[in-house]
Design an enzyme around this catalytic site. Structure first.
Site, mmCIF file in Angstrom:
data_model
loop_
_atom_site.group_PDB
_atom_site.id
_atom_site.type_symbol
_atom_site.label_atom_id
_atom_site.label_comp_id
_atom_site.label_asym_id
_atom_site.label_seq_id
_atom_site.Cartn_x
_atom_site.Cartn_y
_atom_site.Cartn_z
ATOM 1 N N SER A 189 8.003 10.397 -1.472
ATOM 2 C CA SER A 189 7.547 11.557 -0.701
ATOM 3 C C SER A 189 6.672 11.142 0.485
ATOM 4 O O SER A 189 6.704 11.784 1.523
ATOM 5 C CB SER A 189 6.808 12.556 -1.600
ATOM 6 N N HIS A 237 0.481 4.371 -2.619
ATOM 7 C CA HIS A 237 0.297 5.771 -2.216
ATOM 8 C C HIS A 237 1.438 6.635 -2.728
ATOM 9 O O HIS A 237 1.222 7.744 -3.205
ATOM 10 C CB HIS A 237 0.224 5.882 -0.689
ATOM 11 N N ASP A 240 -9.664 -9.574 2.518
ATOM 12 C CA ASP A 240 -10.098 -10.841 1.924
ATOM 13 C C ASP A 240 -10.174 -11.863 3.045
ATOM 14 O O ASP A 240 -9.186 -12.522 3.363
ATOM 15 C CB ASP A 240 -9.099 -11.274 0.841
ATOM 16 N N ARG A 274 0.820 -1.212 0.000
ATOM 17 C CA ARG A 274 0.000 0.000 0.000
ATOM 18 C C ARG A 274 0.857 1.267 0.000
ATOM 19 O O ARG A 274 0.502 2.264 -0.629
ATOM 20 C CB ARG A 274 -0.923 -0.018 1.216
ATOM 21 N N PRO A 325 -7.735 7.827 -4.655
ATOM 22 C CA PRO A 325 -9.169 7.608 -4.846
ATOM 23 C C PRO A 325 -9.844 7.247 -3.527
ATOM 24 O O PRO A 325 -9.238 6.634 -2.651
ATOM 25 C CB PRO A 325 -9.231 6.437 -5.823
ATOM 26 N N ASN A 372 -8.557 8.662 4.582
ATOM 27 C CA ASN A 372 -7.927 8.045 5.743
ATOM 28 C C ASN A 372 -6.607 7.322 5.465
ATOM 29 O O ASN A 372 -6.596 6.203 4.972
ATOM 30 C CB ASN A 372 -8.955 7.116 6.368
ATOM 31 N N HIS A 409 -6.023 -5.772 -3.002
ATOM 32 C CA HIS A 409 -6.882 -5.952 -1.836
ATOM 33 C C HIS A 409 -7.120 -7.428 -1.503
ATOM 34 O O HIS A 409 -7.998 -7.752 -0.723
ATOM 35 C CB HIS A 409 -8.212 -5.216 -2.026
HETATM 36 C C1 HEM Z 1 -8.463 1.736 -6.702
HETATM 37 C C2 HEM Z 1 -8.451 2.561 -5.712
HETATM 38 C C3 HEM Z 1 -8.161 2.157 -4.286
HETATM 39 C C4 HEM Z 1 -8.903 2.510 -3.209
HETATM 40 C C5 HEM Z 1 -10.155 3.377 -3.198
HETATM 41 C C6 HEM Z 1 -8.272 1.904 -2.060
HETATM 42 C C7 HEM Z 1 -8.729 2.055 -0.762
HETATM 43 C C8 HEM Z 1 -8.189 1.411 0.334
HETATM 44 C C9 HEM Z 1 -8.670 1.577 1.675
HETATM 45 C C10 HEM Z 1 -9.785 2.507 2.120
HETATM 46 C C11 HEM Z 1 -7.955 0.746 2.458
HETATM 47 C C12 HEM Z 1 -8.106 0.521 3.961
HETATM 48 C C13 HEM Z 1 -7.366 1.561 4.732
HETATM 49 C C14 HEM Z 1 -7.707 1.444 6.182
HETATM 50 O O1 HEM Z 1 -8.863 1.739 6.547
HETATM 51 O O2 HEM Z 1 -6.858 1.010 6.972
HETATM 52 C C15 HEM Z 1 -7.001 0.059 1.611
HETATM 53 C C16 HEM Z 1 -6.093 -0.881 2.056
HETATM 54 C C17 HEM Z 1 -5.163 -1.479 1.241
HETATM 55 N N1 HEM Z 1 -4.947 -1.212 -0.094
HETATM 56 FE FE1 HEM Z 1 -6.101 -0.061 -1.273
HETATM 57 N N2 HEM Z 1 -7.188 1.197 -2.459
HETATM 58 C C18 HEM Z 1 -7.062 1.325 -3.813
HETATM 59 C C19 HEM Z 1 -6.069 0.791 -4.601
HETATM 60 C C20 HEM Z 1 -5.038 0.002 -4.128
HETATM 61 C C21 HEM Z 1 -3.911 -0.417 -4.925
HETATM 62 C C22 HEM Z 1 -3.642 0.002 -6.360
HETATM 63 C C23 HEM Z 1 -3.150 -1.202 -4.120
HETATM 64 C C24 HEM Z 1 -1.857 -1.921 -4.453
HETATM 65 C C25 HEM Z 1 -1.622 -2.477 -5.612
HETATM 66 C C26 HEM Z 1 -3.803 -1.282 -2.835
HETATM 67 C C27 HEM Z 1 -3.367 -2.025 -1.784
HETATM 68 C C28 HEM Z 1 -3.929 -2.000 -0.514
HETATM 69 C C29 HEM Z 1 -3.479 -2.877 0.565
HETATM 70 C C30 HEM Z 1 -2.413 -3.945 0.471
HETATM 71 C C31 HEM Z 1 -4.241 -2.525 1.685
HETATM 72 C C32 HEM Z 1 -4.119 -3.109 3.096
HETATM 73 C C33 HEM Z 1 -3.103 -2.275 3.871
HETATM 74 C C34 HEM Z 1 -2.763 -2.821 5.225
HETATM 75 O O3 HEM Z 1 -3.209 -3.906 5.591
HETATM 76 O O4 HEM Z 1 -2.004 -2.145 5.937
HETATM 77 N N3 HEM Z 1 -4.935 -0.511 -2.876
HETATM 78 N N4 HEM Z 1 -7.167 0.490 0.328
HETATM 79 C C1 LIG Z 2 -11.753 9.284 7.900
HETATM 80 O O1 LIG Z 2 -12.005 10.564 7.366
HETATM 81 C C2 LIG Z 2 -13.233 11.123 7.776
HETATM 82 C C3 LIG Z 2 -13.409 12.440 7.063
HETATM 83 O O2 LIG Z 2 -12.429 13.340 7.406
HETATM 84 C C4 LIG Z 2 -13.247 11.251 9.292
HETATM 85 O O3 LIG Z 2 -14.481 11.773 9.720
HETATM 86 C C5 LIG Z 2 -13.006 9.887 9.919
HETATM 87 O O4 LIG Z 2 -12.939 10.003 11.320
HETATM 88 C C6 LIG Z 2 -11.713 9.308 9.413
HETATM 89 N N1 LIG Z 2 -11.494 7.984 9.965
HETATM 90 C C7 LIG Z 2 -10.298 7.571 10.357
HETATM 91 C C8 LIG Z 2 -10.226 6.196 10.889
HETATM 92 O O5 LIG Z 2 -9.301 8.222 10.253
#
Ligand code: HEM
Ligand SMILES: *[C@@H]1O[C@H](CO)[C@@H](O)[C@H](O)[C@H]1NC(C)=O
Ligand SMILES: *[C@@H]1O[C@H](CO)[C@@H](O)[C@H](O)[C@H]1NC(C)=O
Ligand SMILES: *[C@@H]1O[C@H](CO)[C@@H](O)[C@H](O)[C@H]1NC(C)=O
Ligand SMILES: *[C@@H]1O[C@H](CO)[C@@H](O)[C@H](O)[C@H]1NC(C)=O
Length: 354
Positions: free
Chosen positions: A88, A78, A253, A74, A177, A106, A207
Site C-alpha cells: 500500500s 513501512h 551508522d 525501510r 513508531p 516524517n 539502522h
Molecule cells: C523501531 C522503530 C523505528 C523507528 C522509530 C525508526 C525511525 C526512523 C527514522 C526517523 C529514520 C530517518 C528518516 C529520515 O529522517 O530520513 C529511519 C531511517 C531508516 N530506518 Fe528506521 N525506524 C524504526 C524501525 C526500522 C526498522 C524495523 C527498519 C528495517 C528493518 C528500519 C530501517 C531504516 C533504514 C534502512 C533507514 C534509512 C533509510 C534511508 O537511508 O533512506 N527502521 N528510521
Molecule cells: C517532521 O514532522 C514535523 C511535525 O509535523 C514537522 O514539523 C517537520 O517539519 C517535519 N520534518 C520533515 C523533514 O518533514
C-alpha cells in the site's frame, strides 16, 4: 601445567556450552510459523527466475547508488507496519508515499527506490506474466538489500497479494513508531503486531545502514542536549545539523554507513545512537542485555534479524483470493472497462480509501 590444561579445558567446555545454548535458541527460532497463504516456493513453477531477476537488478542499481539498499529496506518496514505487507505504501496517493514526505512521522521514502521496484516488477512481469505481487517484490528487494550490504542471507516466504487500500494519514501516524519513542513505548505499542522486545532490538539493527534528516533527531540536540548522548557524537551531529530545522542529513551508522553489520549495537553501547528509539534500547534494563549480546556477537544478531524480518514480512498479509497482483506498483488495477477508480482518486486525493 595440569592446572593450565584444566583451565583450557574448562574454557573450551564453557564455550561449547554457551555456544550450544545460543544455537539452541537460534534453532528453536530459525523460522517463524508461516502465515496462511504464504509458502517458501510459491513462485517455483510460475516464475522460477524471480529471485535471480530481483538480485540482478539490485546489483546493477546499487553499483550506481548504494543508498537504495537502505531505502528499500525501510520501504518494506513501512509497508508491513501500515496495513500489513501489501504494497500500500507504494501507491501514488498513499500518505506513506513520495507525495507526502512532510507528513509526520516524517515519511521520507526515497522516490528512486519506488521507481526501482517498478523497474523490477516490469522485468518480472515481462518474463513470467502478471503473477508476482509488488509486495512480494518489495519483500525480496529488502532481503537482497540486506544481503548485498553484507548482512545475513535468509529465505522469504512468498505469495503476498497487493492491497486495494491506500495508506491514510491516520494509518501512518498510528502505525509507525516515532523516533522519540522510548524502548518501553516501542514494546507496548508493537505487542499488538506480534513483535516482542527481541524482535524490536533486532529489527532496529536495520539502522546499521542508511541516513536520516536532521529534523528526525535535532530534538536531542536543541535547546538542551540529551544527557544520554556521548559528548563527541553530539558535537559532530551539531556540526552537520547546526539548528533544529537544518535541512541536512547524517548517516545512521557513521562508522560503516553502507555495511550491514552489528556496529549499530556497538554505537548504542558507546551512547552514539541517533534516535531516542535507538539509544533507549541500551538505557532500558529490559532491552539492554539484548543490545549487549548483539554488540558482542554479530552471528547471533544476523540469525535474529533474519528471524524477525521473516516475521515482520508476514504481518497482516493479503493472500489467496484477497487483493490483486498490481500491473503497476504505483496504482491499483482499474476494474476492466472502467475509469471509476482513477476518477475517484483524482477527486479525493490522498484521503481516498476504498
Ligand atoms: C523501531 C522503530 C523505528 C523507528 C522509530 C525508526 C525511525 C526512523 C527514522 C526517523 C529514520 C530517518 C528518516 C529520515 O529522517 O530520513 C529511519 C531511517 C531508516 N530506518 Fe528506521 N525506524 C524504526 C524501525 C526500522 C526498522 C524495523 C527498519 C528495517 C528493518 C528500519 C530501517 C531504516 C533504514 C534502512 C533507514 C534509512 C533509510 C534511508 O537511508 O533512506 N527502521 N528510521
Ligand atoms: C517532521 O514532522 C514535523 C511535525 O509535523 C514537522 O514539523 C517537520 O517539519 C517535519 N520534518 C520533515 C523533514 O518533514
Ligand atoms: C492486523 O490488523 C489488525 C487491524 O486490522 C490489527 O488489529 C492487528 O494488530 C494486526 N495484526 C498484526 C500482526 O499486524
Ligand atoms: C537547504 O539546503 C540547500 C542546499 O541543499 C541550501 O542552499 C539552503 O540554504 C538550505 N536551507 C536552509 C534553511 O538551511
Ligand atoms: C504507473 O503508475 C504511475 C502512477 O499512476 C504512473 O505515473 C506511471 O507512468 C505508471 N507506469 C507505467 C509503466 O505505466
Amino acid at each position: 601445567m595440569a592446572s593450565f590444561a584444566s583451565l583450557i579445558c574448562h574454557l573450551l567446555l564453557s564455550t561449547l556450552l554457551l555456544g550450544s545454548h545460543l544455537s539452541l535458541t537460534i534453532a528453536q527460532t530459525a523460522t517463524p510459523p508461516l502465515a496462511r497463504g504464504l509458502s517458501w516456493d510459491f513462485h517455483r513453477l510460475n516464475c522460477p527466475r524471480l529471485e535471480r531477476i530481483v538480485r540482478d537488478e539490485l546489483n546493477k542499481a546499487f553499483r550506481r547508488d548504494i543508498g537504495l539498499a537502505a531505502a528499500l529496506l525501510r520501504i518494506h518496514f513501512h509497508d508491513c507496519f501500515v496495513q500489513g505487507c501489501d504494497a500500500s505504501v507504494l501507491l501514488e496517493g498513499s500518505v506513506a508515499g513520495p507525495g507526502e514526505q512532510e507528513a509526520p512521522p516524517n515519511l521520507t521514502l526515497r522516490p528512486d527506490a519506488i521507481r526501482l521496484l517498478n523497474i523490477i516488477r516490469e522485468r518480472v512481469h515481462r518474463e513470467c506474466g502478471q503473477v508476482v505481487s509488488c509486495s512480494d517484490i518489495t519483500a525480496l528487494a529488502a532481503r537482497d538489500s540486506v544481503v548485498l550490504s553484507g548482512g545475513p542471507q535468509y529465505r522469504v516466504p512468498l505469495g503476498r497479494r497487493d492491497g486495494h487500500n491506500f495508506a491514510t494519514r491516520e494509518d501512518t501516524i498510528s502505525n509507525l513508531p516515532s523516533p522519540r519513542s522510548t524502548a518501553r513505548q516501542l514494546i507496548d505499542s508493537l505487542r499488538n503486531k506480534g513483535l516482542d522486545a527481541t524482535d524490536i532490538v533486532a529489527l532496529s539493527g536495520g539502522h546499521t545502514i542508511g541516513r536520516s534528516l536532521c529534523t528526525s533527531f535535532t530534538n536531542r540536540l536543541y535547546p538542551n542536549q540529551d544527557p544520554t548522548m556521548d559528548q563527541g557524537f553530539a558535537q559532530s551531529l551539531k556540526r552537520s545539523c547546526p539548528a533544529v530545522d537544518s535541512n541536512g542529513s547524517v548517516m545512521l551508522d557513521p562508522q560503516t554507513p553502507n555495511l550491514f553489520d552489528n556496529r549499530y549495537y556497538i554505537n548504542l553501547r558507546n551512547r552514539q545512537g541517533l534516535f531516542t528509539s535507538d539509544q533507549d534500547l541500551y538505557m532500558d534494563s529490559t532491552t539492554r542485555p539484548i543490545v549487549t549480546r548483539f554488540a558482542e556477537n554479530q552471528r547471533l544478531f544476523f540469525e535474529r534479524f533474519a528471524f524477525s524480518m521473516i516475521k515482520m514480512g508476514m504481518m497482516n498479509v493479503t493472500t489467496g483470493t484477497q487483493g490483486e497482483i498490481r500491473a503497476n506498483c504505483s496504482r491499483r488495477n482499474a476494474p476492466s472497462g472502467s475509469t471509476y477508480f482513477t476518477a475517484v482518486l483524482e477527486e479525493e486525493g490522498e484521503s481516498a480509501a476504498f
